[in-house]
Enzyme design. Sequence first.
Site, short mmCIF file in Angstrom:
data_model
loop_
_atom_site.label_atom_id
_atom_site.label_comp_id
_atom_site.label_asym_id
_atom_site.label_seq_id
_atom_site.Cartn_x
_atom_site.Cartn_y
_atom_site.Cartn_z
N HIS A 120 0.46 -0.84 -0.50
CA HIS A 120 -0.22 -0.38 -0.29
C HIS A 120 0.87 1.01 -0.19
O HIS A 120 0.50 2.52 0.28
CB HIS A 120 -0.92 -0.24 1.30
CG HIS A 120 -1.52 -1.19 1.27
ND1 HIS A 120 -2.78 -1.66 0.61
CD2 HIS A 120 -1.44 -2.34 2.35
CE1 HIS A 120 -3.08 -2.86 0.42
NE2 HIS A 120 -2.83 -3.19 1.88
N ASP A 157 -2.26 -11.46 -1.00
CA ASP A 157 -2.41 -10.77 -0.13
C ASP A 157 -3.44 -10.15 -0.40
O ASP A 157 -4.87 -10.28 -1.29
CB ASP A 157 -2.03 -9.15 0.25
CG ASP A 157 -2.60 -8.69 1.53
OD1 ASP A 157 -1.86 -8.61 2.82
OD2 ASP A 157 -3.44 -8.01 1.51
N HIS A 159 -5.63 -7.83 0.30
CA HIS A 159 -6.33 -6.41 0.34
C HIS A 159 -5.27 -6.08 -1.03
O HIS A 159 -4.58 -6.69 -2.03
CB HIS A 159 -5.85 -5.91 1.50
CG HIS A 159 -6.33 -5.52 2.55
ND1 HIS A 159 -5.67 -6.62 3.37
CD2 HIS A 159 -7.32 -5.69 2.76
CE1 HIS A 159 -6.13 -6.54 4.29
NE2 HIS A 159 -7.33 -5.89 4.36
N ASP A 234 -4.09 -13.14 4.83
CA ASP A 234 -4.71 -12.56 5.44
C ASP A 234 -6.41 -12.74 4.81
O ASP A 234 -7.52 -13.12 5.11
CB ASP A 234 -4.41 -10.93 5.30
CG ASP A 234 -4.35 -10.54 3.95
OD1 ASP A 234 -4.42 -11.68 2.96
OD2 ASP A 234 -4.23 -9.20 4.38
#
Length: 304
Positions: A120, A157, A159, A234
């Site tokens: 990110h 991941d 996200h 995750d």
Amino acid sequence: MLRLWSSARYVFPLPADHRFPIEKYARLRERVVEEGLVAPECVHEPARAPLETLRLVHTADYVDRFFNGRLSSAELRHLGFPWSSALVERSQRAVGGTIEAARAALEDGIAMNLAGGTHHAFADHGEGFCVFNDVAVATRILQREGRVRRVAIVDLDVHQGNGTNAIFAGDVDVFTFSMHGGRNYPFRKVAGSLDVELADGAGDDEYLTLLDDVLPRALTRAEPDFVFYLAGADPHEGDRLGRLRLTFDGLARRDAIVIDRCREVGIPVAITIAGGYGRDVADTVRIHLQTVRVASGARMPHGA
Ligand SMILES: [Zn+2]
């Protein structure tokens, strides 16, 4: 034997109720040795990524202000961490681990950073617990050294790697492939080369069928000399932030699909652990440990 890098000893202070699972890194480092997956001497301390290396991806302004503790309170809120000199040290070491794992992967076929995957982070700011984009920096290092030209980033991941996608937008030599929760953070997605969105609650069958189908096509399109794999924990059903329902076994099969595919076509792969926010941190560690186990069974000879 698989070579690993760990920046677990470079801890940084967090408020007691903070949701970032800083303890997972140290537990993971202990467990890989306890379980005999690697010998203690195969777990390396990464060097600090120097400022000029970070500036291959990040703006001089952002790097300098972060190092000097001059990010605004709004920027720190967005990042999700309080600033400290220990955070600077940790951030440099985590990027260093991915750079060193990438160089090792060129020699050994596969190597892993027991940190990193901070996808990110954008060129000019950090967010979502990501200060610097380690995979982007390592990509630029390998390219600058002339050791690779085309790179594929396989980001599993849960996200989306919005920072990575923004950094490499329009770059024909870097292919960004991501499978992530369509309704999960970041709520404003940044298009990558290939994005696959999953509905909340997706489980092993749906996820693995899609991955099995899409990954070979992604790698065919990317024609990479090198792969970075972000093996986030995750997507697990026990994750507080993931919203998917993969099981431990499903996640191990996910890792095997990616790693075996790279091995079959002879592409070196550097693995980072990325996110994982299990309701029980032991679950998150177990998932990362599975990735180490799959990776350690898949080591390729040089030039394979
Ligand atoms: Zn994540």
